[in-house]
Design a protein around this motif. Structure first.
Motif, short mmCIF file in Angstrom:
data_model
loop_
_atom_site.label_atom_id
_atom_site.label_comp_id
_atom_site.label_asym_id
_atom_site.label_seq_id
_atom_site.Cartn_x
_atom_site.Cartn_y
_atom_site.Cartn_z
N HIS A 1 41.36 35.03 38.46
CA HIS A 1 41.97 36.34 38.19
C HIS A 1 43.01 36.24 37.08
CE1 HIS A 1 39.90 38.44 41.36
NE2 HIS A 1 40.19 37.48 42.20
N PRO B 1 36.94 42.15 39.92
CA PRO B 1 38.00 42.42 40.88
C PRO B 1 37.67 41.86 42.27
CG PRO B 1 36.72 44.41 40.44
CD PRO B 1 36.23 43.35 39.49
N ASN B 2 38.63 41.91 43.17
CA ASN B 2 38.40 41.46 44.54
C ASN B 2 37.20 42.19 45.14
OD1 ASN B 2 41.94 41.41 44.98
ND2 ASN B 2 40.62 39.65 44.80
N GLY B 3 36.35 41.42 45.79
CA GLY B 3 35.19 42.03 46.45
C GLY B 3 34.03 42.33 45.53
N ALA B 4 34.09 41.86 44.27
CA ALA B 4 33.02 42.15 43.32
C ALA B 4 31.74 41.41 43.65
CB ALA B 4 33.48 41.79 41.90
#
Ligand SMILES: Nc1ncnc2c1ncn2[C@@H]1O[C@H](COP(=O)(O)OP(=O)(O)OP(=O)(O)O)[C@@H](O)[C@H]1O
Ligand SMILES: [Mg+2]
Lengths: 251, 301
Positions: free
Chosen positions: B191, B38-41
């Motif tokens: 994504h 996910p975003n920021g992983a």
């Protein structure tokens, strides 16, 4: 071409493509200084013997233009690349930190020299000048532009925004150039300010540069050049250390 | 064989944020590898460390055996990175950009390869256009081209299809698949999970700076219930014995989890014994998206 050669070429192309703004504009600004200051100050500031004030002023203005533009070149190129993010194009390839340093500083030297030559040529249309020791002229112009190119690199590395580079320029570079004897011989200053000027590295660059024209100076030019080169060595060592660590470039 | 990429115990923190906490990964030469999360992983942070754009606080990273810090010249020559951010140099045209990028790698006579990349990425018509004048998708193509000028054996693409139209996306994948067939190692973040499923042979999933899954794509997809059985019944309700298998139910339609095809017959027999008729029957393969969602839910991060 080698990686270094390409980076140098890219940096030269960058200012050459906007030469009107990077070369013609500073030449015009300096010319305005010359016309106004030589008119206002004519006969007032005592200078070396029989050198007319306007003639005294020209080398100072040329050197000031060389220094400021050398600084502007590396600092603006680097901060622009950082802010827009395209700095990664030079960080991804296998360029060494020496390549990086040398290319940015050399491009600054070329820009500084280009503007300096422009200012000098245009000034010659208004003011008669002698060229007593051309090699000293060249040596000081090269050393001065290399120092300021290096300082511009430091400013560009350190700054995260455009206004931080502008602050570096306004609060450090401008005062040091204006207080370095561009417009006067420091012998015309009170003793205190004369003493203080001795700590300004820019003073030696301008004094030595002027020696090349008139064969007269406040300080022995060999000593001035030594000081300038020592400054260059110190700033270069600092900059190379920053680049090697990746300070603010490779987080 | 020397791994294409070897990441050992990599840690990176930004102030209070622990972006990477002990990443271990190895990618073999010639693999098509997916890096999902996910975003920021921490995907981009990991790629930046690989590329030398950032430095790890701890741990070591090698590209084809070359340490990215101590042997940076060799590691960078082996690596091509398409960055996530859409960046460009407004002073130059497309061709100038690609020639300059080649020069940074010490390549003098690279025009034949530059023309070939531009052709594959459909950039030939824009060769002399200034970078500023290109659309976003076109700029993305130039970034891909820039990453390939030195024919790097290892290619990393950080969300290369974000904001890119269908046609380019397909063209790009065709091109990247070709590069992979020619032996280039590919690492991809995206994504779009159906893209990753179709392209990547092996996948690592990241969550909050940790690897929470690492396996071949087919193992990941098949590792739990290997399939779903969708039934619509008439005449009787679903027998209570099957309740534990229900994923979702709507009126008379039920989706049941099965561990294997062998369970199909038993389930159908139970339904028949309960007196229900089957009006509709469908076997569904789980996809990567199901697996991804489930793994992210389970991983505590
Ligand atoms: N330069 C930085 N300064 C501070 N924090 C950062 C920096 N770069 C990344 N981070 C933080 O590190 C974490 C990981 O970010 P990263 O960009 O690697 O995520 P990502 O997996 O690429 O996400 P996305 O899918 O959104 O691209 C995030 O919490 C982010 O805020
Ligand atoms: Mg990212």
């Amino acid at each position: 071409m080698s990686g270094f050669g390409t980076l140098l070429y890219k940096e030269l192309l960058r200012f050459w493509k906007v030469a009107f703004q990077t070369i013609a504009a500073p030449v015009l600004t300096t010319l305005l200084y010359l016309l106004i200051f030589s008119h206002v100050m004519q006969g007032r500031a005592p200078v070396y013997g029989e050198v007319p004030y306007a003639a005294f002023l020209v080398p100072g203005l040329v050197m000031m233009a060389v220094l400021q533009n050398a600084f502007a070149n590396s600092s603006s190129s680097l901060i622009q690349s950082k802010v827009t993010g395209n700095i990664i194009f030079v960080l991804l390839p296998p360029l060494s930190y020496w390549d990086f340093f040398a290319a940015y500083v050399l491009a600054s030297v070329v820009r500084g020299m280009a503007v300096g030559i422009g200012v000098l040529l245009v000034s010659l249309a208004f003011v008669g000048l002698s060229f007593a020791h051309p090699l000293w002229i060249l040596a000081f112009a090269l050393a001065g532009s290399a120092i300021l190119g290096t300082l511009g690199l430091v400013a560009g590395i350190w700054a995260e925004k455009f206004d931080q580079v502008a602050a570096f320029q306004s609060f450090l570079i401008m005062p040091l150039t204006f207080l370095s004897g561009v417009f006067y011989s420091i012998h015309s200053l009170p003793a205190f300010w004369q003493g203080l000027s001795q700590f300004n590295p820019f003073f030696y660059m301008i004094d030595g540069f002027r020696y090349g024209f008139f064969g007269v100076s406040d300080i022995n030019p060999a000593w001035s050049l030594t000081i300038a080169l020592a400054n260059l060595a110190v700033f270069a060592a600092i900059t190379l250390a920053l680049l090697k660590r990746g300070y603010k470039l490779r987080h | 064989m020397t791994p294409a990429i070897q990441i050992q115990q990599v840690y990176k923190r930004f102030g209070a944020v622990e972006a990477l906490c002990g990443i271990d990964l190895e990618v073999a030469p010639g693999e098509f590898f997916g890096l999902l999360g996910p975003n920021g992983a921490g995907k981009t942070t990991l790629i930046n460390i690989l590329a030398g754009l950032a430095r790890a606080d701890r741990g070591s990273v090698r590209v084809l055996g070359h340490d990215v810090v101590t042997e940076y010249r060799d590691s960078r020559r082996a690596l091509g990175v398409v960055p996530q951010e859409l960046v460009f140099d407004p002073f130059f045209s497309v061709r100038e950009t690609l020639r300059i990028q080649s020069g940074y790698f010490g390549l003098r006579h690279n025009d034949a390869w530059i023309d070939e990349i531009m052709h594959h990425l459909d950039l030939t018509g824009k060769a002399d256009a200034n970078m500023r004048s290109l659309s976003g998708g076109m700029k993305r193509r130039v970034l891909v081209a820039q990453a390939l000028v030195h024919k790097p054996p290892v290619i990393v693409l950080d969300e290369p299809t974000a904001g890119v139209d269908v046609e380019l996306r397909q063209g790009l994948w065709e091109f990247v698949r070709g590069l992979n067939r020619d032996g280039h190692t590919i690492v991809l973040t995206t994504h779009y999970l159906e893209e990753a499923e179709a392209l990547c042979a092996r996948i690592a999933m990241l969550k909050q700076g940790r690897v929470v899954a690492l396996d071949t794509t087919s193992n990941l997809i098949n590792r739990r219930e290997s399939l779903y059985l969708k039934l619509r019944l008439a005449g009787a309700a679903l027998p209570p014995a099957l309740a534990a298998r229900v994923r979702d139910s709507r009126d008379t339609a039920h989706t049941l989890r099965l561990r294997s095809y062998a369970e199909v017959e038993g389930v159908l027999a139970q339904v028949r014994e309960a007196g229900a008729q089957i009006e509709e029957l469908e076997l569904l393969q789980p996809d990567l998206e199901d697996v991804f969602v489930q793994i992210m839910k389970e991983a505590k991060g």
